[in-house]
Design a protein around this motif. Structure first.
Motif, PDB file in Angstrom:
ATOM      1  N   SER A 190       0.827  -1.205   0.000  1.00 54.27           N
ATOM      2  CA  SER A 190       0.000   0.000   0.000  1.00 54.27           C
ATOM      3  C   SER A 190       0.865   1.260   0.000  1.00 54.27           C
ATOM      4  N   ARG A 193      -2.699   4.817   1.647  1.00 52.99           N
ATOM      5  CA  ARG A 193      -3.165   4.734   3.026  1.00 52.99           C
ATOM      6  C   ARG A 193      -2.291   3.734   3.768  1.00 52.99           C
ATOM      7  N   GLN A 194      -2.443   3.684   5.060  1.00 51.04           N
ATOM      8  CA  GLN A 194      -1.712   2.698   5.837  1.00 51.04           C
ATOM      9  C   GLN A 194      -2.103   1.283   5.383  1.00 51.04           C
ATOM     10  N   ASP A 197      -5.118  -0.389   6.751  1.00 53.78           N
ATOM     11  CA  ASP A 197      -6.411   0.111   6.287  1.00 53.78           C
ATOM     12  C   ASP A 197      -6.665  -0.238   4.823  1.00 53.78           C
ATOM     13  N   SER A 198      -5.820  -1.088   4.251  1.00 53.30           N
ATOM     14  CA  SER A 198      -5.909  -1.426   2.819  1.00 53.30           C
ATOM     15  C   SER A 198      -5.832  -2.936   2.646  1.00 53.30           C
TER      16      SER A 198
END
Length: 362
Positions: A190, A193-194, A197-198
């Motif tokens: 990723s 986003r972090q 969170d992906s």
């Protein structure tokens, strides 16, 4: 016919199968050549190599195959190219690893001048050797690099873990996108986003990406047999990228104990962790992962943590100690059956043909 896709046509392949690139020295020329000669796209992860190392790898591959191949780089994310870690933070992390160094007979790690090769040197070397494909993770090359790739006839292939990342790759002018589901082994790539969170799964991610972009989509994550390939193509992918199944082959440079673990019951239990490299990655749960996990928030980022653990991982591999290694592994490992890359490629083609014919018959 499932073999006739935009990916095969654009890259000059026989089948739309891409071997996932492995970083940290577990890619091998043998594996790349085996996949290329079987009609797929062999890939070599070169992010751990300096410019001369990259040139040597490309030369070694070309000495054994005239087929197209990919070199894979990590785009600097944050301050990864020049990490700002003070001596106190370095020493704290080194102290956490000291018991394992003692157990393996290693000297304490001393801070190096650099933790990884410079990206600028790496990208110039890749452009110099002109592979058929430059694949990359953790971001997007700058516009001038992408333009130079186009001028040199190098196809660019970027990885996305979200629809937004796929759109960003297309808008930047990248040629193809690897939609990477959270089932995949190794690092979560990723960049918008972090990674925590992906973590969309492959079956949900691929059709959304295929709907959102016009460039060819290659599906990755949880694909290890012909059923997975057929499913990915049905979801809108133009090809697949397979990692763990190729990592398990004797041609890969994974340690023998790592390859054996991929075929063991332990491969059913994978976890996501930052403790091995400083970035979120999926591997088989083991002692080192579990014991370092409570300290994860205090560990330095990549590439510092990756450098710190490298000696421990290397010594553990040499000593046949899977409890103290990073054992990268995707969630489809229980499906593995082949240990030879050419046999794996033949089986994947046979299975996919059989599955697609059965579905067409319905």
């Amino acid at each position: 016919m499932w073999k006739n896709t935009e990916v095969t046509h654009r890259l000059g392949l026989t089948v739309p199968i891409v071997q996932g690139p492995f970083g940290g020295g577990i890619s091998s020329v043998d594996l790349v050549v085996a996949v290329c000669e079987s009609g797929g796209l062999g890939s070599f992860g070169v992010h751990h190599l300096d410019g001369n190392g990259i040139r040597e790898v490309a030369s070694a591959i070309r000495a054994r195959t005239a087929r197209p191949f990919a070199l894979n780089l990590w785009i600097p994310l944050g301050d990864a190219d020049d990490p700002q870690v003070d001596d106190a933070a370095f020493d704290r992390s080194a102290a956490l690893l000291q018991p394992y160094c003692d157990e393996l007979g290693l000297a304490p790690p001393a801070r190096p001048a650099r933790f990884a090769p410079r990206y600028a040197e790496q990208i110039e070397a890749v452009l110099d050797v002109r592979p058929a494909v430059l694949s990359f993770v953790f971001g997007i090359p700058t516009a001038d690099i992408l333009e130079r790739c186009r001028a040199l006839g190098i196809v660019t292939l970027g990885a996305a873990t979200t629809v937004a990342e796929a759109v960003a790759l297309e808008q930047a002018g990248v040629d193809m996108v690897v939609a990477t589901g959270f089932e995949a082994g190794g690092h979560r790539v990723s960049f918008l986003r972090q990674p925590e969170d992906s973590i969309t799964g492959t079956f949900a991610l691929v059709p959304q990406v295929a709907d959102a972009v016009r460039i060819p989509v290659i599906a990755a994550g949880g694909i290890a047999d012909g059923r997975g390939i057929a499913a990915a193509l049905a979801l809108g992918a133009q090809g697949v990228q397979i990692g763990t199944a190729f990592l398990a082959c004797v041609e890969s440079n994974a340690a023998p104990v790592h390859r054996e673990m991929l075929f063991s019951p332990a491969a059913r239990e994978t976890g996501l962790t930052t403790v091995f490299s400083g970035r979120l990655a999926r591997g088989i749960r083991n002692r080192l992962m579990d014991e370092l996990q409570p300290h994860a928030a205090q560990l330095p980022p990549y590439p510092v943590q990756n450098w710190l653990t490298s000696a421990v991982k290397k010594a553990a591999a040499a000593q046949g100690r899977p409890d103290l290694m990073s054992l990268w592994c995707g969630q489809a490992a229980p499906l593995l059956a082949q240990r030879d890359a050419r046999a794996l490629m033949a089986t994947l083609v046979e299975e996919t043909t059989r599955v697609t014919r059965r579905l067409d018959g319905r």
